[in-house]
Design an enzyme around this catalytic site. Structure first.
Site, PDB file in Angstrom:
ATOM      1  N   HIS A 141      -7.154  10.848   4.541  1.00  0.00           N
ATOM      2  CA  HIS A 141      -6.583   9.792   5.392  1.00  0.00           C
ATOM      3  C   HIS A 141      -6.606  10.139   6.886  1.00  0.00           C
ATOM      4  O   HIS A 141      -6.534  11.292   7.269  1.00  0.00           O
ATOM      5  CB  HIS A 141      -5.123   9.534   5.000  1.00  0.00           C
ATOM      6  CG  HIS A 141      -4.974   8.800   3.709  1.00  0.00           C
ATOM      7  ND1 HIS A 141      -4.887   9.430   2.505  1.00  0.00           N
ATOM      8  CD2 HIS A 141      -4.906   7.477   3.436  1.00  0.00           C
ATOM      9  CE1 HIS A 141      -4.754   8.532   1.538  1.00  0.00           C
ATOM     10  NE2 HIS A 141      -4.764   7.334   2.078  1.00  0.00           N
ATOM     11  N   ASN A 144     -10.531   1.265   1.147  1.00  0.00           N
ATOM     12  CA  ASN A 144      -9.392   1.151   2.067  1.00  0.00           C
ATOM     13  C   ASN A 144      -9.743   1.693   3.451  1.00  0.00           C
ATOM     14  O   ASN A 144     -10.091   2.879   3.578  1.00  0.00           O
ATOM     15  CB  ASN A 144      -8.225   1.984   1.547  1.00  0.00           C
ATOM     16  CG  ASN A 144      -7.521   1.365   0.359  1.00  0.00           C
ATOM     17  OD1 ASN A 144      -8.025   0.425  -0.247  1.00  0.00           O
ATOM     18  ND2 ASN A 144      -6.366   1.883   0.036  1.00  0.00           N
ATOM     19  N   ASP A 189       0.831  -1.209   0.000  1.00  0.00           N
ATOM     20  CA  ASP A 189       0.000   0.000   0.000  1.00  0.00           C
ATOM     21  C   ASP A 189       0.868   1.263   0.000  1.00  0.00           C
ATOM     22  O   ASP A 189       1.845   1.357   0.761  1.00  0.00           O
ATOM     23  CB  ASP A 189      -0.863  -0.062   1.277  1.00  0.00           C
ATOM     24  CG  ASP A 189      -1.930   1.006   1.331  1.00  0.00           C
ATOM     25  OD1 ASP A 189      -2.457   1.386   0.266  1.00  0.00           O
ATOM     26  OD2 ASP A 189      -2.256   1.455   2.455  1.00  0.00           O
ATOM     27  N   THR A 246      -7.379   3.326   9.826  1.00  0.00           N
ATOM     28  CA  THR A 246      -7.461   4.012  11.120  1.00  0.00           C
ATOM     29  C   THR A 246      -8.632   3.511  11.965  1.00  0.00           C
ATOM     30  O   THR A 246      -8.498   3.301  13.178  1.00  0.00           O
ATOM     31  CB  THR A 246      -7.609   5.532  10.871  1.00  0.00           C
ATOM     32  OG1 THR A 246      -6.499   5.956  10.060  1.00  0.00           O
ATOM     33  CG2 THR A 246      -7.624   6.312  12.161  1.00  0.00           C
ATOM     34  N   GLU A 262      -2.469   6.160  -8.081  1.00  0.00           N
ATOM     35  CA  GLU A 262      -3.282   7.253  -7.518  1.00  0.00           C
ATOM     36  C   GLU A 262      -3.162   8.481  -8.399  1.00  0.00           C
ATOM     37  O   GLU A 262      -2.076   8.862  -8.808  1.00  0.00           O
ATOM     38  CB  GLU A 262      -2.798   7.553  -6.095  1.00  0.00           C
ATOM     39  CG  GLU A 262      -3.525   8.725  -5.434  1.00  0.00           C
ATOM     40  CD  GLU A 262      -3.211   8.825  -3.941  1.00  0.00           C
ATOM     41  OE1 GLU A 262      -2.981   7.787  -3.286  1.00  0.00           O
ATOM     42  OE2 GLU A 262      -3.208   9.958  -3.422  1.00  0.00           O
ATOM     43  N   HIS A 311      -9.695   5.777  -0.884  1.00  0.00           N
ATOM     44  CA  HIS A 311      -8.725   5.794   0.232  1.00  0.00           C
ATOM     45  C   HIS A 311      -9.293   6.624   1.372  1.00  0.00           C
ATOM     46  O   HIS A 311     -10.243   7.388   1.193  1.00  0.00           O
ATOM     47  CB  HIS A 311      -7.395   6.388  -0.237  1.00  0.00           C
ATOM     48  CG  HIS A 311      -6.537   5.398  -0.956  1.00  0.00           C
ATOM     49  ND1 HIS A 311      -5.368   4.908  -0.433  1.00  0.00           N
ATOM     50  CD2 HIS A 311      -6.708   4.789  -2.155  1.00  0.00           C
ATOM     51  CE1 HIS A 311      -4.840   4.046  -1.290  1.00  0.00           C
ATOM     52  NE2 HIS A 311      -5.633   3.948  -2.347  1.00  0.00           N
ATOM     53  N   GLY A 312      -8.696   6.475   2.551  1.00  0.00           N
ATOM     54  CA  GLY A 312      -9.109   7.287   3.686  1.00  0.00           C
ATOM     55  C   GLY A 312     -10.556   7.043   4.060  1.00  0.00           C
ATOM     56  O   GLY A 312     -11.276   7.965   4.445  1.00  0.00           O
TER      57      GLY A 312
END
Ligand code: G3H
Ligand code: ZN
Length: 277
Positions: A177, A227, A83, A230, A135, A205-206
């Protein structure tokens, strides 16, 4: 079961309008929890190890080979994915170690260099049977600063995917993110416009900052790989903290790490089902 490529898993999911959970492995407990969640749900999972996690461990091989061993010993369908790799040598090392997918993140490079380097990475990885995610339009928050402002242009994304030959494309549509509150709003209309123009599966993402109902809407609008890191770390840490507070004399690391692992398995299974629809 042997590992499968990201291209394979995402092509089937995109065809069927399903989302696929892609979750980060930092400790071996994450790998065990995520693979157990995939077994429990019967759904595929992407096990991803970031360049940041490699920096934390000081090397890729130990955590990668442990994660690979957990996946290969399971009957679940797993992708082993590198990643946010900005270092091309790390990509090559991942391919040599048996990863089935890599993300080359050239979003901080100037546009021409990002395209040229991504195309070269795709050439090498495809020769080895490995999928590549790239990306376009830097998704904020990688340095811990919430920055949801950037947006990917749909026709630029289509041209980028065609020029580079990537198997999946991460696009900036409002997420950022490392959010610890689930308060992000996504530009779902933009997701649909990108989805209509871009031939490869899209990656969000994030996603930790995105509430459940928006995750579902994002998949309906055209996102395929989602994805989340956190949010699962928060579940892990909460369970460890609760265990330590309830058992102040504990010394066996398996007691509290086991509690964290169980919490990650439960939440990852819930997310896999949510995204699959
Ligand atoms: O590449 C990994 C992710 O985009 C995870 O982001 O920690 O905000 O969920 P997150
Ligand atoms: Zn990311």
């Amino acid at each position: 079961m042997s590992l499968v490529t990201l291209g394979e898993v995402l092509a089937a999911a995109r065809r069927e309008g399903r989302g696929v959970g892609a979750f980060n492995v930092i400790q071996v407990e994450h790998a065990e929890a995520l693979v157990a969640a995939a077994e429990e749900t019967g759904l595929p999972v992407v096990l991803q190890i970031s360049e940041n996690a490699v920096r934390y461990h000081g090397a890729l091989a130990p955590i990668a080979l442990a994660t690979k061993a957990v996946a290969v010993a399971s009957f679940a369908t797993c992708v082993l994915h590198l990643d946010h790799a900005e270092d091309e040598e790390l990509v090559d090392e991942a391919v040599a170690l048996g990863f089935t997918s890599v993300m080359f993140d050239g979003s901080r490079l100037d546009d021409a260099t990002n395209r040229e380097t991504t195309r070269a990475v795709v050439g090498r990885c495809h020769d080895a049977g490995v999928s590549v995610e790239a990306e376009l339009g830097e998704i904020g928050g990688k340095d811990g600063v919430h920055a949801p402002g950037v947006r990917t242009d749909p026709s630029d994304a289509a041209a980028f995917a065609a020029e580079t030959g990537v198997d999946a494309l991460a696009v900036a549509v409002g997420s950022s993110h490392a959010m610890t509150s689930r308060t992000a709003t996504l530009d779902l209309e933009l997701v649909a416009r990108i989805r209509d123009l871009v031939s490869v599966p899209l990656v969000l993402h994030g996603s930790s900052g995105v509430p459940d109902d928006t995750l579902v809407s994002a998949v309906r609008a055209g996102m395929t790989k989602v994805n989340i890191a956190t949010h699962l770390n928060a579940a892990f840490t909460r369970a460890v903290r609760d265990h330590l507070e309830a058992n102040p004399s504990v010394v066996d690391t398996r007691r509290y790490l086991g509690a964290g692992r169980s919490a990650v398995q439960a939440e990852a299974a819930r997310l896999l089902r949510l995204l699959a629809g």
